[in-house]
Design a protein around this motif. Structure first.
Motif, PDB file in Angstrom:
ATOM      1  N   THR A   1       0.796  -1.230   0.000  1.00  0.00           N
ATOM      2  CA  THR A   1       0.000   0.000   0.000  1.00  0.00           C
ATOM      3  C   THR A   1       0.824   1.274   0.000  1.00  0.00           C
ATOM      4  OG1 THR A   1      -0.138   0.021   2.430  1.00  0.00           O
ATOM      5  CG2 THR A   1      -1.855  -1.185   1.234  1.00  0.00           C
TER       6      THR A   1
ATOM      7  N   LEU B   1      -1.533  -0.062  -3.587  1.00  0.00           N
ATOM      8  CA  LEU B   1      -2.913  -0.529  -3.508  1.00  0.00           C
ATOM      9  C   LEU B   1      -3.627   0.101  -2.309  1.00  0.00           C
ATOM     10  CD1 LEU B   1      -2.265  -4.340  -4.083  1.00  0.00           C
ATOM     11  CD2 LEU B   1      -3.047  -2.691  -5.770  1.00  0.00           C
TER      12      LEU B   1
ATOM     13  N   VAL C   1      -5.425 -10.963  -1.119  1.00  0.00           N
ATOM     14  CA  VAL C   1      -5.768  -9.718  -1.801  1.00  0.00           C
ATOM     15  C   VAL C   1      -6.992  -9.957  -2.679  1.00  0.00           C
ATOM     16  CG1 VAL C   1      -3.406  -8.828  -1.788  1.00  0.00           C
ATOM     17  CG2 VAL C   1      -4.187 -10.215  -3.707  1.00  0.00           C
TER      18      VAL C   1
ATOM     19  N   VAL D   1      -7.323  -7.330  -8.086  1.00  0.00           N
ATOM     20  CA  VAL D   1      -6.012  -6.648  -8.075  1.00  0.00           C
ATOM     21  C   VAL D   1      -4.875  -7.631  -7.824  1.00  0.00           C
ATOM     22  CG1 VAL D   1      -7.052  -4.481  -7.280  1.00  0.00           C
ATOM     23  CG2 VAL D   1      -6.187  -6.131  -5.595  1.00  0.00           C
TER      24      VAL D   1
ATOM     25  N   LYS E   1      -1.687  -7.171 -10.026  1.00  0.00           N
ATOM     26  CA  LYS E   1      -0.979  -5.949  -9.644  1.00  0.00           C
ATOM     27  C   LYS E   1      -0.242  -6.139  -8.313  1.00  0.00           C
ATOM     28  CE  LYS E   1      -1.677  -0.977  -8.964  1.00  0.00           C
ATOM     29  NZ  LYS E   1      -2.684   0.129  -8.952  1.00  0.00           N
ATOM     30  N   ALA E   2      -0.909  -6.797  -7.362  1.00  0.00           N
ATOM     31  CA  ALA E   2      -0.284  -7.025  -6.057  1.00  0.00           C
ATOM     32  C   ALA E   2       0.927  -7.939  -6.183  1.00  0.00           C
ATOM     33  CB  ALA E   2      -1.309  -7.629  -5.103  1.00  0.00           C
TER      34      ALA E   2
ATOM     35  N   ARG F   1       3.786  -5.995  -7.613  1.00  0.00           N
ATOM     36  CA  ARG F   1       4.295  -5.013  -6.646  1.00  0.00           C
ATOM     37  C   ARG F   1       5.222  -5.689  -5.628  1.00  0.00           C
ATOM     38  NH1 ARG F   1       3.423   0.146  -5.618  1.00  0.00           N
ATOM     39  NH2 ARG F   1       3.721   0.928  -3.497  1.00  0.00           N
TER      40      ARG F   1
END
Length: 462
Positions: free
Chosen positions: A407, A412, A431, A435, A438-439, A442
């Protein structure tokens, strides 16, 4: 704060308030006073009744923290339940400084446990077989034991642990407090009480009253022979629950049901005694994270599951006894949530339904399952994906580190991150499915504690 029971310290009351305990459950209200008074207690209450706190609060309150010796021992039938109980006791122990709680279970190397025991502990939670192993090796002594707890005593005896329990009790001080908690009171549990307890206080919380209060809606379907799997797929397609626990009679039936559901496109996993402990732990994490919405389990494997928001429980066939049936359906409708319990039965299993009717004192009106059997399967995407990070406690990884990595710096939003579980050598974070990619990127491209760790997505079909 209305959690007022005589004998509780102010520190414990403050901690209970922080943990969200607003008022005692019936089992806590009845069992805690004699537990705190040092009396032996035999208590019958179903899973989800709050019994862990009923004995855990007493264990913590009676500790002499300055004496670094095992003063409390909790025996559980499965590792899953032992882990759950140990976590709960650690939370309750926040009211005291420097309380050490150790978990001793089979399925994991004994060497690290020996190392941990060499540094001492106040409370040990474990399975009978592994606790006995440590007693035999001399790595665990119970000379200073004050309180012995037998949790889920009926299941422990069903699983064949009586000999190990006898050996453990034989090495415990005669002058001790013995607390016996059980979901049912069959004759062999009463015999256990007679052998190990001194004039115990008897506590019973009626399952029927609890079930009503917890709003469990029961439904029975009469299914043609051999059509239960199709009926299950139809039910799941209609309900599409966030999570569902399916009970089977055998390990083979678990595998068969999972195979069928997977072929139909559902996210399902099995949980039974033939699985490696590592695989069982991972399945439980995925289920708790809503990354695997359907868990298919035997009664023994599912003992100790602690999922508050479980909207649907399904029996592929009637349980072997009314007591087991009550225990199964008690998995849903917990913590103030609504729950549905569905039981399938064929003509060959009608005698078990008749036995249940006899115990309850009223008839059961089954529904026709033809619509379920003929329904077109409609699998759905799990609400969340679980990411596994190859770093844990040993690398000093904490939940806040993972949350920050996801985050921080316009990453996120916090609301898409779910439960974070930290183990010794790996960590898991749930999660939102939308997403997940994307997580994953990341975490792969970012750093946790200044380091990069391998990350992979887990879940059925991944």
């Amino acid at each position: 704060m209305s959690f007022q029971i005589s004998g509780l310290s102010q520190a414990m009351l403050d901690n209970l308030g922080n943990l969200g305990f607003t008022e005692p459950t019936p089992i806590q209200q009845q069992a805690l006073p004699p537990v705190l008074a040092g009396q032996d207690v035999i208590a019958m209450a179903r899973t989800g009744s709050g019994k862990t706190a009923a004995f855990g609060i007493g264990l913590v309150e009676k500790l002499d923290v300055r004496r670094f010796a095992v003063q409390g021992l909790v025996l559980c039938p499965t590792r899953e339940l032992a882990d759950q109980v140990a976590r709960a006791i650690r939370e309750l122990a926040r009211s005291r400084h420097n309380v050490k709680v150790l978990t001793l279970c089979g399925g994991t190397p004994i060497g690290p446990q020996i190392g941990s025991l060499s540094h001492g502990a106040h409370i040990v939670v474990g399975t009978p077989g592994r606790v006995k192993d440590h007693l035999d090796k001399g790595t665990l002594t119970l000379d200073r034991l004050q309180t012995l707890v037998l949790d889920e005593a009926d299941r422990m005896l069903d699983m064949g642990f009586e000999e190990a329990v006898n050996a453990i009790v034989a090495r415990s001080p005669e002058r001790r407090q013995t607390l016996l908690f059980s979901a049912t009171w069959p004759e062999h549990v009463r015999q256990l009480s007679e052998r190990y307890q001194q004039t115990p206080v008897s506590v019973t919380v009626e399952a029927g009253a609890e079930a009503s209060a917890l709003a469990i809606r029961e439904v029975f379907y009469e299914v043609p022979e051999g059509q239960a799997q199709k009926a299950l797929a139809g039910l799941l397609s209609t309900q599409q629950p966030s999570s569902c626990l399916v009970f089977c009679a055998t390990k083979q039936q678990c595998d068969d049901v999972v195979s069928f559901l997977t072929q139909q496109g559902f996210g399902a996993a099995a949980l039974h005694g033939d699985m490696d402990q590592k695989d069982r732990d991972q399945v439980l994490i995925l289920f708790a994270n809503q990354s695997c919405p359907i868990l298919v389990a035997t009664d023994v494997a599912a003992r100790g599951l602690d999922i508050d928001d479980l909207p649907l429980v399904v029996n592929m066939e009637p349980a072997r006894s009314p007591e087991t049936h009550t225990h199964r359906i008690g998995r849903t409708g917990r913590a103030g949530n609504q729950g549905v319990a569905v039981t399938f039965f064929s003509p060959s299993g009608a005698h078990k339904i008749a036995r249940l009717e006899q115990v309850r004192g009223h008839g059961i009106e089954p529904l026709d399952a033809s619509d379920l059997v003929s329904a077109t399967p409609a699998p759905w995407r799990p609400a969340r994906v679980t990411l596994c990070i190859a770093g844990g406690r040993k690398e000093k990884v904490r939940p806040g580190d993972i949350l920050g990595a996801l985050t921080g710096e316009a990453g996120l939003p916090g609301g898409v991150v779910g439960k974070i579980t930290i183990q010794d050598y790996q960590s898991f974070v749930a999660v939102d499915s939308a997403v997940a990619d994307k997580a994953l990127k990341r975490l792969e491209q970012g750093r946790i504690k200044g380091r990069r760790f391998r990350v992979r997505a887990l879940g059925p079909g991944l």
